[in-house]
Design an enzyme around this catalytic site. Structure first.
Site, PDB file in Angstrom:
ATOM      1  N   LYS A 102       0.797  -1.145  -0.160  1.00 53.18           N
ATOM      2  CA  LYS A 102       0.192   0.091  -0.100  1.00 53.18           C
ATOM      3  C   LYS A 102       0.823   1.366  -0.036  1.00 53.18           C
ATOM      4  O   LYS A 102       2.019   1.510   0.736  1.00 53.18           O
ATOM      5  CB  LYS A 102      -0.988   0.066   1.388  1.00 53.18           C
ATOM      6  CG  LYS A 102      -2.079   1.315   1.174  1.00 53.18           C
ATOM      7  CD  LYS A 102      -2.685   0.835   2.594  1.00 53.18           C
ATOM      8  CE  LYS A 102      -3.765   2.115   2.589  1.00 53.18           C
ATOM      9  NZ  LYS A 102      -4.915   1.847   3.828  1.00 53.18           N
ATOM     10  N   SER A 137      -9.795   1.943   2.719  1.00 52.74           N
ATOM     11  CA  SER A 137      -9.012   2.600   1.865  1.00 52.74           C
ATOM     12  C   SER A 137      -8.006   1.582   1.207  1.00 52.74           C
ATOM     13  O   SER A 137      -7.235   2.241   0.121  1.00 52.74           O
ATOM     14  CB  SER A 137      -8.183   3.834   2.835  1.00 52.74           C
ATOM     15  OG  SER A 137      -7.435   3.070   3.681  1.00 52.74           O
ATOM     16  N   SER A 149     -10.307  -0.544   7.085  1.00 53.16           N
ATOM     17  CA  SER A 149      -9.664  -0.279   5.815  1.00 53.16           C
ATOM     18  C   SER A 149      -8.908  -1.509   5.021  1.00 53.16           C
ATOM     19  O   SER A 149      -8.548  -1.284   4.015  1.00 53.16           O
ATOM     20  CB  SER A 149      -8.778   0.863   5.611  1.00 53.16           C
ATOM     21  OG  SER A 149      -9.371   2.264   5.749  1.00 53.16           O
TER      22      SER A 149
END
Length: 223
Positions: A79, A154, A178
């Protein structure tokens, strides 16, 4: 029918590497080719093929020398919230455009020490503030199961990368859902570890009293 290398689970990839059915370079190239042919999914925001090939070759050499740590030769997507030394780490924001940290997050440092191969940095809601990966400076990450739908967030890029077969495992972060929510939307496994069990050093903070990092994979065993 033999599975494509990029669709192997983490355990299958590990076993195939140990059996010398293929090399890390071959496995990594299969993942990179899948990413290149992905069209408009937009899971990755920073591609690192040169780093991936170098890490894969080094990992193959480690195995040949009898050094086989836990994740040696296994590809992973990371990420964009994690600081990766010398590699763009923007938290999907133009505010951090051009930022290349001079240090490594604890999570990524431990993974690289264990021989993991970085395919690139994954899309997300900007600064992790969102739940659909529509709020990214790099555009929307679409759901590989149905590209008319969002991937969740997210950590949408992390979930989508695993669901699409770009990487057997990826790393995301979870503050209020998330990891868990995009895993559910993309039909993969996501784990938010107990708070405090994983170092937050090198993670761009959203809410430090809640942030936690964890994996995405295609099955429970891998996570």
């Amino acid at each position: 029918m033999t599975k494509e290398l990029n669709t192997l689970t983490l355990a299958e990839a590990r076993d195939g590497l140990r059996a010398k059915a293929f090399t890390s370079v071959e496995l990594t190239q299969a993942c990179l080719s899948a990413i290149d042919g992905a069209g408009a999914l937009n899971a990755f925001v920073h591609h690192t093929p040169e780093i991936a090939h170098a890490q894969a070759a080094a990992a193959d050499a480690r195995i040949a020398a009898g050094d086989a740590p836990a994740m040696c030769r296994l590809p992973v997507g990371i990420k964009d919230l994690f600081c990766t030394k010398g590699v763009a780490s923007q938290a999907a924001s133009r505010i951090l455009e051009g930022f290349k940290p001079e240090y490594e997050s604890t999570v990524t440092a431990q993974m690289f020490d264990a021989g993991a191969v970085m395919l690139g940095k994954l899309n997300m809601d900007e600064f992790a503030m969102g739940s659909s990966t529509e709020n990214s400076a790099f555009g929307v990450t679409y759901n590989p199961r149905d590209t008319s739908r969002v991937s969740g967030g997210s950590s949408g890029g992390s979930a989508a990368a695993v669901a699409a077969g770009f990487s057997p495992i990826s790393i995301g972060s979870d503050t209020g859902g998330s990891i868990r929510q995009p895993a559910a939307l993309c039909g993969v496994v996501g784990v938010k570890p107990t708070y405090g069990t994983v170092s937050r050093y090198g993670l761009v903070a959203y809410a430090s009293s809640l942030d936690q990092m964890g994996p995405f994979s295609t099955d429970v065993r891998d996570s």
